[in-house]
Motif scaffolding. Sequence first.
Motif, PDB file in Angstrom:
ATOM      1  N   SER A 304       0.855  -1.184   0.000  1.00  0.00           N
ATOM      2  CA  SER A 304       0.000   0.000   0.000  1.00  0.00           C
ATOM      3  C   SER A 304       0.890   1.232   0.000  1.00  0.00           C
ATOM      4  N   ILE A 305       0.703   2.120  -0.986  1.00  0.00           N
ATOM      5  CA  ILE A 305       1.551   3.301  -1.132  1.00  0.00           C
ATOM      6  C   ILE A 305       0.673   4.522  -1.353  1.00  0.00           C
ATOM      7  N   GLY A 306       1.013   5.614  -0.707  1.00  0.00           N
ATOM      8  CA  GLY A 306       0.317   6.878  -0.917  1.00  0.00           C
ATOM      9  C   GLY A 306       1.253   8.034  -0.639  1.00  0.00           C
ATOM     10  N   PHE A 307       1.216   9.054  -1.482  1.00  0.00           N
ATOM     11  CA  PHE A 307       2.061  10.230  -1.249  1.00  0.00           C
ATOM     12  C   PHE A 307       1.488  11.430  -1.985  1.00  0.00           C
ATOM     13  N   ASP A 308       1.810  12.627  -1.470  1.00  0.00           N
ATOM     14  CA  ASP A 308       1.350  13.865  -2.083  1.00  0.00           C
ATOM     15  C   ASP A 308       1.958  14.017  -3.473  1.00  0.00           C
ATOM     16  N   GLN A 309       1.177  14.513  -4.434  1.00  0.00           N
ATOM     17  CA  GLN A 309       1.655  14.597  -5.803  1.00  0.00           C
ATOM     18  C   GLN A 309       2.837  15.554  -5.957  1.00  0.00           C
ATOM     19  N   ASN A 310       2.954  16.549  -5.056  1.00  0.00           N
ATOM     20  CA  ASN A 310       4.079  17.482  -5.187  1.00  0.00           C
ATOM     21  C   ASN A 310       5.415  16.846  -4.833  1.00  0.00           C
ATOM     22  N   LEU A 311       5.404  15.610  -4.305  1.00  0.00           N
ATOM     23  CA  LEU A 311       6.658  14.902  -4.005  1.00  0.00           C
ATOM     24  C   LEU A 311       7.208  14.163  -5.223  1.00  0.00           C
ATOM     25  N   LEU A 312       6.361  13.977  -6.242  1.00  0.00           N
ATOM     26  CA  LEU A 312       6.800  13.257  -7.433  1.00  0.00           C
ATOM     27  C   LEU A 312       7.862  14.066  -8.165  1.00  0.00           C
ATOM     28  N   GLY A 313       8.966  13.419  -8.435  1.00  0.00           N
ATOM     29  CA  GLY A 313      10.089  14.097  -9.088  1.00  0.00           C
ATOM     30  C   GLY A 313      11.068  14.677  -8.094  1.00  0.00           C
ATOM     31  N   GLU A 314      10.708  14.658  -6.817  1.00  0.00           N
ATOM     32  CA  GLU A 314      11.608  15.161  -5.771  1.00  0.00           C
ATOM     33  C   GLU A 314      11.969  13.997  -4.842  1.00  0.00           C
ATOM     34  N   ARG A 315      11.183  13.791  -3.804  1.00  0.00           N
ATOM     35  CA  ARG A 315      11.465  12.668  -2.900  1.00  0.00           C
ATOM     36  C   ARG A 315      11.040  11.325  -3.495  1.00  0.00           C
ATOM     37  N   VAL A 316      10.111  11.367  -4.449  1.00  0.00           N
ATOM     38  CA  VAL A 316       9.639  10.140  -5.091  1.00  0.00           C
ATOM     39  C   VAL A 316       9.890  10.235  -6.592  1.00  0.00           C
ATOM     40  N   VAL A 317      10.590   9.248  -7.134  1.00  0.00           N
ATOM     41  CA  VAL A 317      10.922   9.236  -8.566  1.00  0.00           C
ATOM     42  C   VAL A 317      10.360   7.966  -9.188  1.00  0.00           C
ATOM     43  N   TYR A 318       9.647   8.136 -10.292  1.00  0.00           N
ATOM     44  CA  TYR A 318       9.065   6.981 -10.984  1.00  0.00           C
ATOM     45  C   TYR A 318       9.771   6.764 -12.311  1.00  0.00           C
ATOM     46  N   ASP A 319      10.170   5.513 -12.557  1.00  0.00           N
ATOM     47  CA  ASP A 319      10.786   5.128 -13.820  1.00  0.00           C
ATOM     48  C   ASP A 319       9.798   4.248 -14.569  1.00  0.00           C
ATOM     49  N   PRO A 320       9.066   4.803 -15.560  1.00  0.00           N
ATOM     50  CA  PRO A 320       8.046   4.007 -16.253  1.00  0.00           C
ATOM     51  C   PRO A 320       8.625   2.862 -17.068  1.00  0.00           C
ATOM     52  N   ALA A 321       9.896   2.958 -17.452  1.00  0.00           N
ATOM     53  CA  ALA A 321      10.503   1.909 -18.282  1.00  0.00           C
ATOM     54  C   ALA A 321      10.584   0.584 -17.532  1.00  0.00           C
ATOM     55  N   ILE A 322      10.865   0.647 -16.242  1.00  0.00           N
ATOM     56  CA  ILE A 322      10.984  -0.583 -15.452  1.00  0.00           C
ATOM     57  C   ILE A 322       9.955  -0.638 -14.323  1.00  0.00           C
ATOM     58  N   ASP A 323       9.001   0.314 -14.351  1.00  0.00           N
ATOM     59  CA  ASP A 323       7.911   0.348 -13.378  1.00  0.00           C
ATOM     60  C   ASP A 323       8.441   0.296 -11.949  1.00  0.00           C
ATOM     61  N   THR A 324       9.272   1.277 -11.618  1.00  0.00           N
ATOM     62  CA  THR A 324       9.912   1.302 -10.302  1.00  0.00           C
ATOM     63  C   THR A 324       9.768   2.668  -9.657  1.00  0.00           C
ATOM     64  N   LEU A 325       9.421   2.679  -8.372  1.00  0.00           N
ATOM     65  CA  LEU A 325       9.389   3.894  -7.572  1.00  0.00           C
ATOM     66  C   LEU A 325      10.619   3.936  -6.679  1.00  0.00           C
ATOM     67  N   THR A 326      11.299   5.073  -6.664  1.00  0.00           N
ATOM     68  CA  THR A 326      12.417   5.268  -5.748  1.00  0.00           C
ATOM     69  C   THR A 326      12.029   6.348  -4.748  1.00  0.00           C
ATOM     70  N   ILE A 327      12.053   5.990  -3.463  1.00  0.00           N
ATOM     71  CA  ILE A 327      11.653   6.909  -2.405  1.00  0.00           C
ATOM     72  C   ILE A 327      12.882   7.362  -1.635  1.00  0.00           C
ATOM     73  N   HIS A 328      13.124   8.657  -1.604  1.00  0.00           N
ATOM     74  CA  HIS A 328      14.255   9.218  -0.883  1.00  0.00           C
ATOM     75  C   HIS A 328      13.777   9.725   0.482  1.00  0.00           C
ATOM     76  N   GLY A 329      14.150   9.015   1.519  1.00  0.00           N
ATOM     77  CA  GLY A 329      13.726   9.399   2.864  1.00  0.00           C
ATOM     78  C   GLY A 329      12.396   8.766   3.205  1.00  0.00           C
ATOM     79  N   THR A 330      12.390   7.845   4.162  1.00  0.00           N
ATOM     80  CA  THR A 330      11.158   7.169   4.550  1.00  0.00           C
ATOM     81  C   THR A 330      10.512   7.884   5.733  1.00  0.00           C
ATOM     82  N   PRO A 331       9.202   7.741   5.912  1.00  0.00           N
ATOM     83  CA  PRO A 331       8.539   8.324   7.076  1.00  0.00           C
ATOM     84  C   PRO A 331       9.163   7.804   8.364  1.00  0.00           C
TER      85      PRO A 331
END
Length: 346
Positions: A304-331
């Motif tokens: 289960s994953i949820g995050f504010d959209q303004n974090l995309l491209g900053e703390r959360v990076v999505y790579d559509p080529a390999i369908d992977t989320l990279t999260i920088h800094g966990t709660p």
Amino acid sequence: MLAEIHDSIIHQFYSNDGQIGLRLAPHTLAIDSEVQDLLNELTDVFQAKPSKGYARFLTAADEAAPEQQSDFPNQLAEWQQQQVSFIDFSHVAAKILLQQFQHYGIVEPGFLLVSNYQQQGQTYVVVAYLPSIDGVTIAADLSVDRSSQLDLSKVQLAAVINVTEWQEDTDSTTYISFIKGRVGRKVADFFLDFLGCAEGLNAKKQSQQLIESVQAFAQSEAMPAEQTRQLRQAVYDVCDEQWQQGEPVRVKDLSEQLQASVPSSRSFADFKQEAGSELADEFPTDRSTLRKLVKFQGQGGGLSIGFDQNLLGERVVYDPAIDTLTIHGTPPNLRDQLRRYFGIDS
């Protein structure tokens, strides 16, 4: 807060040998601070419910099924026309609800509250079924006493009728707001049968249509990612404010506020009209659906994953080529759990 309470009455439904019984109150309640507090608390609970529906009274043109045909609208109209008293209107309403309980075989002790108040020049009627809970209290003489108290947090059957809108806008389909059920045969269906209502605009569907219209609008205006994010946030803020006030969203007003905060060459209202969107000009909103404007969330396969959209491209990076989320800094709470699991700092 309720502006001015005119009439309030409570009738009791009780269980007796597996059957539901009714005890009618002979008089209305004195409008004192206790009644005011009760109505205020009930209003707060009602407004806080995440999912509400909107309805209108059935008419002869609806050709409703027998179980949906109720005399409640007629009784409400007769009371408004001063043909019957408020007490008589509430008595008939309670008897109609008793018939519904008996028809569906429901034995649910509680209290029916019917209240009439005015706010901002509008007349409202609240109809709510208040569950009760048994508990133990300490009496004034310090003895132990068992008592029954209202459990307003568990209210699931409640509706607010804007009588003024019902009388003045015959085309309206949203002058009744009610708490929606969740699973199975919704409890709201049973309550709508009691009131003689049919659901009008669907708040969830309209909210989803708004989200799709906003995204299409941003694409049509070729908005860059940051401006699109600002647009979605602005739409959410306006809608959330209306939701908290229990008011519908009007596209015209929304469009004007968007032009002020996120200017564009074409207004949102003009886009809606030119695109032939199915979005209504005025509609109720669903808060949980609208969160999609500002949050990404999903679950499946034990994740289960949820995050504010303004974090995309900053703390959360999505790579559509390999369908992977990279999260920088966990709660922090998740980080503590992970570190304890791996024996770090323990």
